[in-house]
Design an enzyme around this catalytic site. Sequence first.
Site, PDB file in Angstrom:
ATOM      1  N   GLY A 272       0.827  -1.201   0.000  1.00  0.00           N
ATOM      2  CA  GLY A 272       0.000   0.000   0.000  1.00  0.00           C
ATOM      3  C   GLY A 272       0.865   1.257   0.000  1.00  0.00           C
ATOM      4  O   GLY A 272       0.476   2.298   0.501  1.00  0.00           O
TER       5      GLY A 272
ATOM      6  N   GLY B 278       1.711   2.808  -2.658  1.00  0.00           N
ATOM      7  CA  GLY B 278       1.399   3.626  -3.833  1.00  0.00           C
ATOM      8  C   GLY B 278       2.197   3.227  -5.064  1.00  0.00           C
ATOM      9  O   GLY B 278       2.633   4.095  -5.832  1.00  0.00           O
ATOM     10  N   SER B 279       2.383   1.914  -5.268  1.00  0.00           N
ATOM     11  CA  SER B 279       3.212   1.473  -6.391  1.00  0.00           C
ATOM     12  C   SER B 279       2.611   1.895  -7.740  1.00  0.00           C
ATOM     13  O   SER B 279       3.341   2.239  -8.667  1.00  0.00           O
ATOM     14  CB  SER B 279       3.426  -0.038  -6.347  1.00  0.00           C
ATOM     15  OG  SER B 279       2.192  -0.709  -6.297  1.00  0.00           O
ATOM     16  N   SER B 280       1.276   1.911  -7.845  1.00  0.00           N
ATOM     17  CA  SER B 280       0.645   2.276  -9.128  1.00  0.00           C
ATOM     18  C   SER B 280       0.962   3.726  -9.487  1.00  0.00           C
ATOM     19  O   SER B 280       1.282   4.044 -10.639  1.00  0.00           O
ATOM     20  CB  SER B 280      -0.870   2.114  -9.046  1.00  0.00           C
ATOM     21  OG  SER B 280      -1.194   0.842  -8.608  1.00  0.00           O
TER      22      SER B 280
ATOM     23  N   ALA C  21       3.484   5.515  -8.278  1.00  0.00           N
ATOM     24  CA  ALA C  21       4.930   5.677  -8.483  1.00  0.00           C
ATOM     25  C   ALA C  21       5.312   5.229  -9.890  1.00  0.00           C
ATOM     26  O   ALA C  21       6.082   5.901 -10.595  1.00  0.00           O
ATOM     27  CB  ALA C  21       5.703   4.885  -7.423  1.00  0.00           C
TER      28      ALA C  21
ATOM     29  N   ASP D 158      -1.180  10.237  -3.733  1.00  0.00           N
ATOM     30  CA  ASP D 158      -0.013   9.365  -3.868  1.00  0.00           C
ATOM     31  C   ASP D 158       0.794   9.710  -5.124  1.00  0.00           C
ATOM     32  O   ASP D 158       2.023   9.629  -5.141  1.00  0.00           O
ATOM     33  CB  ASP D 158      -0.394   7.874  -3.829  1.00  0.00           C
ATOM     34  CG  ASP D 158      -1.691   7.558  -4.536  1.00  0.00           C
ATOM     35  OD1 ASP D 158      -2.255   8.459  -5.180  1.00  0.00           O
ATOM     36  OD2 ASP D 158      -2.145   6.415  -4.453  1.00  0.00           O
TER      37      ASP D 158
END
Length: 326
Positions: free
Chosen positions: A112, A114-116, A118, A159
Amino acid sequence: MNQENSKVIVSAPGKLLLFGEHAVVWGKPCIVTAVDKRIKIHIQKTNDEFIWIEAPEVKVNGYKKPLPDLHSKKSPKEVEFIEEAVKLFFKKYKVGGGLKIETQSQFSSQFGFGSSSAVTAATLLALAKLFNKEMSKQEMFDLGYDVVLKIQKVGSGFDLAAAIWGGTLYFITGGKKIEQLNLTDLPLVVGYTGIKADTATLINKVKNLHASYPRLVNTIFSEIEKLTVQGKKALYSKDWQEVGKLMNFNHGLLDTLGVSCLELSKLVYSARMGGAYGSKLSGAGGGDCMVALVTPSTKEIVKKEIERTGGTVIDVKTGAQGVRVE
Ligand code: MEV
């Protein structure tokens, strides 16, 4: 696949929410900090007609999409943010062509962090460099937010802002306000529950609660707004006791909204028992991570307490640099 261009390497940070989750979806502010765990993306042009993607951390190996299908065929979940970013970038700047994209992540997409967002920020900056396009941070945010909304349908964009600007930000829904807070590394301990939460499901859960109890839920959002504003002042004055108390308030209000869970509560309370100034869930809730504010003398005890209650401690430094060319 023939490669003709030099490679562009870009990285973007993950994030942690300190105050204001959920309320920020409803027009209120939040405080988010970028962390020193990054996603790296390598991009180069190819002289064929495919988008090639390698993303080993999400088990994507040897994936390729013919360029003509980019606009028409749905993408697998693991690559949809990258593909949508490429698609919207090509459209905005009227460019195109084959690409080879590889990702490398220093953190699991399960946390969680915020990989999407990033990966979206990193893809956009990498493309801007590859195609020699000037793109301001605000332009990158606007395009990236279109990507996020196209895929997730919901979300405040905080994010993405953290991935682009880095540091610690005071952020209002959709980027109506993005204020860089000049703060040094914060004394935090992060605990991971081991459970992957689905942000959109939790946002909808709060939406349903709001539909049934609008007055109560609006009051909670307003209180979260007030404590976020107070939290900003307390962070500036390094009044850690006050920051900790406000984190506890914030967690209680999020619990009232129904987004905490047993695993999060266990970690949040064990951190307090270990002597943390305060602790709360961080992000959408339902799993993912919690954060605790600690002193140098309680840090190790808090970590042990989190692990004793079944959590995994993730070491991070806050206020990391935003998206950058490596
Ligand atoms: C999720 O990390 C935080 C939420 O506030 C969603 C968002 O702001 O996009 C629940």
